[in-house]
Scaffold this active site. Structure first.
Site, PDB file in Angstrom:
ATOM      1  N   CYS A 596    -110.158 -74.254  29.991  1.00  0.00           N
ATOM      2  CA  CYS A 596    -110.859 -74.368  28.658  1.00  0.00           C
ATOM      3  C   CYS A 596    -109.938 -74.682  27.425  1.00  0.00           C
ATOM      4  O   CYS A 596    -108.759 -74.446  27.684  1.00  0.00           O
ATOM      5  CB  CYS A 596    -111.401 -72.888  28.394  1.00  0.00           C
ATOM      6  SG  CYS A 596    -112.432 -72.750  26.918  1.00  0.00           S
ATOM      7  N   ASP A 598    -109.640 -73.337  24.774  1.00  0.00           N
ATOM      8  CA  ASP A 598    -109.190 -72.147  24.058  1.00  0.00           C
ATOM      9  C   ASP A 598    -107.436 -72.116  23.787  1.00  0.00           C
ATOM     10  O   ASP A 598    -106.635 -72.573  24.699  1.00  0.00           O
ATOM     11  CB  ASP A 598    -109.495 -70.959  24.982  1.00  0.00           C
ATOM     12  CG  ASP A 598    -109.038 -69.629  23.990  1.00  0.00           C
ATOM     13  OD1 ASP A 598    -108.219 -69.265  23.724  1.00  0.00           O
ATOM     14  OD2 ASP A 598    -110.233 -69.136  23.558  1.00  0.00           O
ATOM     15  N   ARG A 600    -105.485 -70.282  23.422  1.00  0.00           N
ATOM     16  CA  ARG A 600    -104.468 -68.930  24.068  1.00  0.00           C
ATOM     17  C   ARG A 600    -104.280 -69.314  25.436  1.00  0.00           C
ATOM     18  O   ARG A 600    -103.485 -68.455  26.019  1.00  0.00           O
ATOM     19  CB  ARG A 600    -105.306 -67.580  23.855  1.00  0.00           C
ATOM     20  CG  ARG A 600    -105.541 -67.285  22.543  1.00  0.00           C
ATOM     21  CD  ARG A 600    -106.550 -65.901  22.519  1.00  0.00           C
ATOM     22  NE  ARG A 600    -107.858 -66.580  22.987  1.00  0.00           N
ATOM     23  CZ  ARG A 600    -109.006 -65.733  23.015  1.00  0.00           C
ATOM     24  NH1 ARG A 600    -108.679 -64.317  22.581  1.00  0.00           N
ATOM     25  NH2 ARG A 600    -109.930 -66.141  23.407  1.00  0.00           N
ATOM     26  N   HIS A 657    -111.248 -67.920  31.743  1.00  0.00           N
ATOM     27  CA  HIS A 657    -110.479 -66.883  30.921  1.00  0.00           C
ATOM     28  C   HIS A 657    -111.375 -65.897  30.293  1.00  0.00           C
ATOM     29  O   HIS A 657    -112.497 -65.870  30.217  1.00  0.00           O
ATOM     30  CB  HIS A 657    -109.652 -67.527  29.907  1.00  0.00           C
ATOM     31  CG  HIS A 657    -110.257 -67.918  28.810  1.00  0.00           C
ATOM     32  ND1 HIS A 657    -110.372 -67.341  27.510  1.00  0.00           N
ATOM     33  CD2 HIS A 657    -110.863 -69.427  28.462  1.00  0.00           C
ATOM     34  CE1 HIS A 657    -111.339 -68.140  26.825  1.00  0.00           C
ATOM     35  NE2 HIS A 657    -111.534 -69.150  27.371  1.00  0.00           N
ATOM     36  N   CYS A 660    -114.314 -65.625  26.814  1.00  0.00           N
ATOM     37  CA  CYS A 660    -114.379 -67.405  26.153  1.00  0.00           C
ATOM     38  C   CYS A 660    -115.585 -67.408  25.265  1.00  0.00           C
ATOM     39  O   CYS A 660    -116.955 -66.919  25.455  1.00  0.00           O
ATOM     40  CB  CYS A 660    -115.059 -68.085  27.812  1.00  0.00           C
ATOM     41  SG  CYS A 660    -115.393 -69.756  27.643  1.00  0.00           S
TER      42      CYS A 660
END
Length: 768
Positions: A596, A598, A600, A657, A660
């Site tokens: 992803c 993302d 993080r 994760h 999401c």
């Protein structure tokens, strides 16, 4: 068969090289001619059979000729033999004590400079013999007497010498005669006109090995004898071990055992000294010849010693035909070759050329032992200067904040430079002090601490960030620090920018750790991914987030990005450059990692991988569109095709994760963003699969629904991968493996998909 095919021919080549060199070194050493041949036989048979290298050839070494000549002049030949024997005993004890690798701690610049100096001394002494005269007592005297020698001495000796040198220069350029070594060819060719002229000095080998004298204990002067024993043992041992290390680079056979080699050299020198031979050491010229001739085992070295013994016993009278002037020319040629400018050029890159030339000059002008001692002292001084080298840079940013970067070893030698840079900081300024140091002594700490206290009393602030072990922090708190230099620690590279800049106030003047002034503890308690009650030191390291999440309001993203880039160039790039240089032409990853977007989720962080390991594609929701989706998604498909079809990866991993945002949008309301809404249509199969699960198992609490959908989404993307023909074919044939991972951000734990669902990696490792 390998011995007959490779080692026997190689031994004959080395034998032909070793005989003339052994004779010449004996002449240069002022020893009986047979002493060089005895050392060659014992070096070949004894050191070759017992040594730690399968290809190294030992015998009399030109690098020891100057030492032996001085010992013969001072003590006589028989005492010199006893010194050789005692030096061998010392080498034997050192080898049994397994301290051979300590010899590698001697700077190569000193060793090469010593050999170059010895070569110059040999060449200067032998040139007088070539010109028909006699060498003087020292290198300086030989230089001063050379003009008169050139003017007054001409004749047949010069002719023989020039003929010998000429053959040595051109022989290797004649491809059809290379089978005969150049030194042997030069002596044989020079012997012809010498025999015709009948007036030149011949090599005297009357009596053969039976003419050798046995060692004799010295009468008094024990201190000088002990010093000579140490000198011979260390010089012969270091030269042998360095040659042994170099021989490992010449062949692909078994690696050398240095302790065994030093023990073998000791035994060989004991026997050589007892038999009246020269000191024995590993010799580069003969070892290189051995390898190039095709030697595969130690049989080549042993046999070359046997051939020398047979030759001297049966055909020793042939040696008497060799003119001394030819041997002198050979020695002069060898001496010049020992001044290897290639070594000097290599040392230039490490700034060690002064050590090389000072050692060489010391050996030529003063003496061997003195020159080596001077070189070792200079090398130690250079090493001390490098260890204490420090860089101090101070600059003011546009916002008025000062940054002071200190790199290197912070010792008392650096205090003047440090205090000068600190004095440039205006009173009351905010200062970021980066200590990229691997050592700090008390003088440097007191200077730094005194300035910090004074600066903070004047209204300024000082934020200290230590990249290496916490020398400053430990000094403030009174913690005992390691005596040695420390390695760079890597416990901050993964922190967000906001937690690294200004958040680590390494130590207050009182020695207590300070939490970042801009940390909002209310935000900390509201965050599920930060343990409540984390200690002050953990907060100071940056685990506690700043107010406003990952980026402070007064810290724009672009300056953070550029500062991070500068930090990479300053700290990380020098460490990675050798690795990346080798990868510059091509990549060869073994994994395709679909994750992803993302911020993080950091694939290289959670897999502990580095450059070249992962071929990564990231998108919103770590989605893999179905191969038949309309309209097709060419971005992800192109990455899959390139990774599988071109790079031939062995594994494809889909990593989801917790929390999401894409999955949360599927469960709730998709934002009114056309591009995002169109992309998330690829996540509907995951949502349908999730709803089927809820219908069969019952509804889940709100907190668990998102987590379950995130996990199911990973399973669905693995199924979508199989809809791509290229992937499916590779999976069926066993050439490709599909893997699912799930990263729980709050607990920083990775889960892996197996037949029973997602299992934490640590638990899986512990049980399986």
């Amino acid at each position: 068969m390998s011995v007959l095919r490779n080692d026997v021919p190689a031994s004959l080549v080395v034998f032909l090289v070793a005989v003339p060199l052994s004779l010449g070194i004996a002449v240069a050493s002022g020893a009986p001619i047979a002493a060089g041949l005895v050392a060659a036989v014992i070096g070949g048979v004894v050191a070759g059979a017992m040594g730690g290298s399968v290809v190294q050839v030992s015998g009399p070494a030109a690098g020891l000729a100057l030492v032996v000549a001085e010992l013969v002049h001072k003590f006589g030949w028989r005492v010199t033999c006893m010194i050789t024997l005692l030096a061998g005993l010392l080498q034997l004890l050192l080898g049994l004590a397994r301290v051979a690798r300590a010899a590698l701690g001697v700077s190569p610049a000193v060793v090469h400079g010593m050999l170059a100096g010895v070569g110059i001394v040999i060449a200067l002494s032998q040139v007088h013999i070539v010109l028909g005269g006699k060498p003087q007592s020292s290198a300086v005297d030989n230089v001063l007497a050379l003009p008169a020698q050139i003017v007054n001495h001409h004749g047949h000796a010069v002719l023989i010498g020039l003929l010998t040198v000429g053959v040595l220069l051109v022989w290797r350029r004649l491809p059809k005669v290379r089978v005969v070594p150049a030194p042997l060819a030069a002596l044989l060719i020079a012997a012809v006109p010498a025999a015709l002229l009948g007036c030149l000095t011949k090599v005297d080998l009357s009596g053969g090995f039976s003419s050798l004298q046995h060692p004799l204990l010295p009468q008094g002067e024990w201190f000088a004898v002990v010093s000579a024993v140490l000198l011979v043992a260390l010089l012969a041992g270091v030269e042998s071990l360095l040659t042994c290390v170099a021989s490992d680079r010449m062949h692909s056979g078994p690696r050398a055992n240095l302790d065994r080699e030093l023990t073998a050299q000791g035994v060989a020198n004991v026997i050589s000294g007892a038999c009246g031979g020269l000191p024995v050491a590993g010799v580069v010229v003969r070892t290189t010849t051995n390898v190039r001739a095709g030697a595969r085992s130690r049989w080549s070295t042993v046999l070359h010693g046997v051939w020398i013994l047979v030759f001297v016993t049966a055909f020793g009278w042939l040696i008497g035909l060799i003119p001394m002037e030819a041997l002198a020319a050979l020695l002069m040629f060898i001496g010049v070759q020992m001044v290897n400018l290639g070594h000097a050029r290599n040392l230039r890159n490490h700034r060690e050329m002064p050590i090389y030339f000072v050692t060489m000059a010391g050996v030529v002008v003063i003496g061997l032992a003195e020159g080596v001692a001077i070189g070792l002292g200079l090398a130690a001084m250079f090493a001390l200067l490098r260890l204490t080298r420090v860089s101090v840079r101070a600059r003011a940013a546009d916002d008025g904040r000062w940054r002071i970067a200190v790199d290197g070893s912070l010792t008392f030698l650096a205090v003047p430079r440090l205090t000068k840079a600190l004095a440039a900081v205006p009173s009351g300024a905010a200062v970021d002090l980066d200590l990229n140091i691997d050592f700090m002594d008390n003088a440097a700490f007191e200077a730094l601490q005194a300035w910090r206290l004074e600066h903070e009393r004047g209204g300024g602030t000082v934020d200290v960030d230590e990249v290496h072990s916490e020398w400053y922090v430990n000094a403030v708190s009174g913690t005992r620090t390691s005596q040695g230099k420390t390695h760079m620690r890597h416990d901050q590279w993964w922190l967000p920018w906001a937690h690294r800049r200004g958040s680590l106030d390494a130590a207050s003047p009182s020695g207590a750790w300070q939490e970042p002034a801009h940390t909002d503890h209310a935000d900390v308690s509201d965050r599920s991914d930060v343990p409540v009650g984390a200690d002050a030191r953990t907060a100071a390291l940056g685990v506690a987030p700043v107010a406003g999440d990952a980026q402070a309001d007064d810290d724009p993203a672009l300056p953070g990005l550029m500062e991070g880039t500068r930090e990479f160039q300053r700290r990380t790039a020098p460490l990675m450059r050798p690795l990346l240089h080798g990868m510059a032409r091509r990549q060869a990853p073994t994994h395709l990692f679909i994750a992803c977007a993302d911020s993080r989720v950091v694939p290289n962080l959670i897999t502990s991988s580095g450059p070249g390991d992962l071929f990564t594609t990231r998108n919103i929701g770590n989605l893999v569109p179905h191969a038949t989706s309309a309209p097709p998604d060419e971005s992800v498909t192109a990455a899959i095709e390139y990774a599988v079809g071109v790079l031939e990866v062995r594994t494809i991993t889909v990593c989801g994760h917790s929390g999401c945002g894409a999955m949360a949008a599927l469960l709730g309301t998709t934002p009114d963003l056309p591009g995002l809404r169109g992309w998330l249509r690829h996540g509907r199969p995951s949502l349908d699969r999730f709803r089927s699960f809820e219908e069969s198992e019952g509804p889940l609490p709100d907190g668990g629904r998102l987590d379950l959908l995130c996990r199911i989404n990973v399973m669905q993307q693995l199924d979508n991968l199989r809809t791509h023909p290229l992937v499916d074919d590779r999976v069926r044939s066993g050439r490709l493996e599909l893997t699912g991972l799930y990263f729980d951000i709050g607990t920083a734990r990775v889960h892996v998909l197996d037949e029973d669902g997602f299992v934490p990696v640590l638990e899986r490792t512990a049980t399986g």
